[in-house]
Design an enzyme around this catalytic site. Structure first.
Site, PDB file in Angstrom:
ATOM      1  N   ASP A   1     -10.036   8.767   1.402  1.00 47.77           N
ATOM      2  CA  ASP A   1      -9.671   8.559   2.972  1.00 47.77           C
ATOM      3  C   ASP A   1     -11.183   8.916   3.636  1.00 47.77           C
ATOM      4  O   ASP A   1     -11.446   8.138   4.999  1.00 47.77           O
ATOM      5  CB  ASP A   1      -9.069   9.114   3.841  1.00 47.77           C
ATOM      6  CG  ASP A   1      -7.669   9.052   3.670  1.00 47.77           C
ATOM      7  OD1 ASP A   1      -7.097   8.205   3.132  1.00 47.77           O
ATOM      8  OD2 ASP A   1      -6.446   9.837   3.758  1.00 47.77           O
TER       9      ASP A   1
ATOM     10  N   LYS B   1       0.922  -1.314  -0.078  1.00 46.16           N
ATOM     11  CA  LYS B   1       0.197  -0.375   0.370  1.00 46.16           C
ATOM     12  C   LYS B   1       0.728   1.721   0.039  1.00 46.16           C
ATOM     13  O   LYS B   1       1.357   1.720   0.921  1.00 46.16           O
ATOM     14  CB  LYS B   1      -0.729   0.323   0.946  1.00 46.16           C
ATOM     15  CG  LYS B   1      -1.731   1.266   1.281  1.00 46.16           C
ATOM     16  CD  LYS B   1      -2.856   0.684   2.903  1.00 46.16           C
ATOM     17  CE  LYS B   1      -3.928   2.834   2.819  1.00 46.16           C
ATOM     18  NZ  LYS B   1      -5.088   1.861   1.511  1.00 46.16           N
TER      19      LYS B   1
ATOM     20  N   ASP C   1       1.650   4.935   0.184  1.00 49.21           N
ATOM     21  CA  ASP C   1       0.975   5.981  -0.101  1.00 49.21           C
ATOM     22  C   ASP C   1       1.826   7.358   0.052  1.00 49.21           C
ATOM     23  O   ASP C   1       2.989   7.246  -0.251  1.00 49.21           O
ATOM     24  CB  ASP C   1       1.115   6.052   1.843  1.00 49.21           C
ATOM     25  CG  ASP C   1      -0.780   6.900   1.773  1.00 49.21           C
ATOM     26  OD1 ASP C   1      -0.836   7.288   1.247  1.00 49.21           O
ATOM     27  OD2 ASP C   1      -1.363   6.417   3.597  1.00 49.21           O
TER      28      ASP C   1
END
Length: 747
Positions: free
Chosen positions: A557, A485, A487
């Site tokens: 988010d 993941k 970011d």
């Protein structure tokens, strides 16, 4: 290739398209072959692919002029020759407003140029004229040249035979004896027929509120969509759709649409000129941009993709989805289905440790989860967002024996293992920054602005690029990891590169992204079994460039299931459900304290790649059973949801109370209907839903994942019935939802 050789170079290129599904009948239709043809007599290039024709020619002034872009024409229909618009006045002389394919800034031009530059001797005039062409298996290549300045621009055209989407890019080469500086460079311009009734649709947003669909009239002047943030950004997304006629909807209207494949600062400008011509120019953002080319050097632009349909914005989206899954994604044309994922962030935040993660993994496996992901907090001195970024070594207080025991546990439970990283950033409180404070973007002697307590590493530097690649390569080599993941949690500030001369520093906007792509590409080559998610505080880095190197993206988010209906709807205009991750998290939701049922949360999330991010150790046995039901149901429909044809039946935009989507499998054998009621109003019945994309002559049986149809609804009916009569659902209360599956049982 010289002009003489080009004429002999087989003036036709073709490729057979694969079978496609007709939206009205759901029966396979043989797609017409794509072809690229050069008509020497009229000096016209013509591209035919899918249901479109795209044509341009060399006019009498030597400029490359757009002639036609729209529904597919018959092979013998004329599309040329190219004739510049007549002079409008002394202020707009012949050639000033010519709809050029790629215009340099020079001569009488008044339209927005694709390329503006200046030479060391002060010359800023650039007049690009047709020089030669080549057609090969990779598409069409055209060379433009300013012979006096000794600058060439190589244009590349690629075409997808199934969708008719054309990709365009440019290579700018300096063949002069002096240096030049590029002030602005586009990948391409797309010219639409003259008209005064165009409207523009685009996507805007901010953190936790991404993917709002906006519409405005195209009027004389310019509309600029852009990011000046160093990355794609969620304020605007590099996608557009333009319709003519003012009455467009999901299934009707002429729509020209496109998206830029670039993950840095970008710009798409929509101009309407004095002749009512509309021009869409996209590429590097000219703000603070400068790229110096020494003699013999070149710059390649991003690719600007665009398509056309006469069947409405819904079909435009479906064409983009098909193009992305079959041409853009790393595993195209057959990308893997997204596994059901669990992420531990909401359960533990930074307080990760081996025993707690193992308990979460055991619970996730019992629910039917297929991939377990440990989020932030596993490395360095990472106990909060104030420290540790850049130090990609396992925290031995939290994981005394490294990650291997947890990974082995996860694999033993039948799940793949993933981990969170943010490799482009560094905390000032880190070993990496203390050792290399010069590795961040900065202007020497000026402030260094922090965002989320972190600075941006200057990935344009070779040593920084090599460090990031080596750190991730070692992490993946030493641990049996299947998923990253990735970011990226802040914008650029102070984008200086002090190690270069002042006239070279602004190359950072290009080289940074090129190095990012290089890292991702090399990691995929070294570790072909590893899949990657692009995340940027949500949806701030979603574009066709990053999608070409990652397997999924994180749209927002904001995981509130009601807000997500709008977020996911907006996302679907430009990008495929095949890459859209959506999590089931806690209630009340952390964003807005809104409470919702577990049923509503699951059904909202099942419209993309299903994930769970809740505190599952606190779930009751009833909640466990509910989750197991939905996860099992999702596995049965996910191929249809992720890679089928999406129909937006009811829009949740502008806080509308209703939302409904339908996904139809590629072979038409299954359809999945999701319907949501955000807020009941005055005992009003939920709108009748008319399905789309079914075979009208086949029969379909429906079953419920959750929710009920109104009494009297037949269990089995024809596709024509479901599309024309429709279905009524029992949705009455706030935050109510239904999910139905339609299976073809015969014709």
């Amino acid at each position: 290739m010289s002009k003489a050789v080009a004429v002999l170079a087989l003036g036709v290129w073709s490729v057979c398209g694969s079978l496609s599904i007709d939206a009205k009948s759901a029966k396979p239709q043989a797609q017409q072959a794509a072809s690229i043809h050069y008509d020497e007599a009229h000096r016209v290039f013509r591209i035919d692919a899918g249901k479109i024709t795209y044509a341009f020619g060399v006019n009498g002034d030597g400029a490359l002029q757009t002639l036609y872009w729209g529904s597919r024409l018959a092979q013998d229909d004329p599309v040329g020759p190219a004739v510049p618009p007549k002079s409008w006045s002394s202020f707009d002389s012949i050639g000033a407003n010519t709809p050029q394919e790629y215009a340099g800034w020079g001569g009488p031009i008044t339209v927005m140029p694709d390329l503006k530059l200046h030479f060391a001797d002060g010359n800023r005039d650039l007049i690009l004229r047709y020089d030669s062409y080549k057609i090969d298996k990779d598409g069409l290549h055209i060379s433009l040249r300013d012979a006096k300045a000794n600058v060439t621009v190589g244009l590349r055209y690629t075409v997808d035979g199934d969708t008719g989407i054309v990709g365009r890019s440019a290579r700018i080469e300096n063949h002069a004896t002096q240096a030049l500086t590029i002030d602005s460079a586009a990948a391409a311009s797309w010219n639409l027929p003259p008209a005064t009734d165009y409207s523009l649709r685009y996507l805007t947003g901010t953190w936790a509120s991404e993917w709002h669909v906006r519409t405005r009239q195209v009027t004389p002047g310019a509309t600029v969509l852009e990011s000046r943030r160093g990355s794609t950004g969620d304020e605007n997304n590099p996608w557009f759709a333009i319709e003519r006629g003012g009455a467009w909807n999901e299934s009707h209207g002429r729509v020209w649409f496109g998206a830029l494949a670039w993950s840095g600062s970008w710009s798409i400008r929509i101009d309407q000129d004095v002749l009512n011509q509309v021009r869409v120019t996209g590429g590097y953002n000219p703000f603070d941009f400068s790229y110096r080319l020494k003699p013999g050097e070149a710059l390649d632009t991003p690719v600007f993709y665009a398509g056309y349909t006469d069947a409405g914005i819904g079909e435009a989206s479906r064409l983009m989805h098909q193009f992305e899954t079959t041409r853009v994604l790393p595993q195209a044309p057959r990308p893997k289905l997204r596994p059901v994922l669990y992420n531990s962030w909401e359960a533990t935040e930074f307080k990760v440790n081996e025993p707690e993660q193992e308990r979460l993994a055991e619970k996730a496996a019992k629910l039917g989860v297929e991939r377990f992901v440990i989020d932030d907090g596993w490395f360095g001195a990472r106990n909060s967002d104030h420290a540790g970024l850049g130090d990609w070594t396992v925290n031995r207080e939290k994981f005394p024996n490294g990650l291997k025991p947890l990974i082995d546990k996860v694999h033993g439970l039948g799940m793949s293992f993933g981990i969170w990283v943010e490799p482009e950033m560094v905390n000032p409180d880190s070993d990496l920054y203390r050792k290399h404070p010069d590795w961040v973007l900065n202007f020497e002697g000026r402030q260094r602005t922090e965002g989320r307590n972190q600075l941006v590493l200057n990935l344009a530097r070779d040593d920084v690029r090599d460090y990031v690649f080596d750190a991730l390569d070692q992490l993946l080599s030493k641990n049996d990891i299947q998923f990253l993941k990735w970011d990226y949690n802040r914008n650029w500030t102070e984008p200086g590169w002090p190690q270069l001369s002042p006239e070279e520093q602004q190359k950072v906007y290009v080289v940074y992204v090129q190095h990012l792509y290089d890292i991702l590409r090399r990691l995929r080559e070294r570790h072909p079994g590893v899949e990657i998610e692009s995340c940027s505080g949500g949806g701030a880095r979603v574009d066709l460039g990053i999608m070409g190197l990652t397997d999924e993206v994180w749209p927002s988010d904001n995981t509130d299931p009601s807000d997500r209906l709008s977020i996911q709807d907006g996302f679907s205009y430009a990008y495929a459900p095949a890459v859209m991750m959506s999590w089931v998290t806690g209630s009340p939701n952390w964003v807005n304290e809104r409470q919702s049922s577990l049923d509503f949360r699951f059904l909202s999330s099942m419209q993309g790649g299903l994930g769970i991010g809740a505190k599952i150790l606190e779930w009751t046995s009833a909640e466990d059973a509910t989750a197991q039901h939905y996860i099992a149901a999702y596995k049965d429909i996910r191929a249809t949801v992720q890679q089928g044809r999406l129909y937006r039946l009811l829009s949740p935009q502008e806080r509308a109370p209703y939302s409904a989507t339908e996904s139809v499998a590629a072979d038409g054998a299954q359809a999945v209907l999701f319907a949501f009621l955000r807020q009941g109003q005055e005992a009003q019945a939920y709108p009748t839903l008319y399905l789309q994309g079914l075979d009208p002559n086949a029969r379909y049986r429906y079953r419920s994942i959750h929710g009920e149809a109104m009494p009297g609804t037949p269990a089995v009916a024809s596709g024509a019935y479901w599309m024309s009569h429709g279905i009524d659902l029992k949705l009455r209360s706030d935050l109510d939802a239904a999910g139905l599956v339609f299976e073809r049982v015969g014709s």
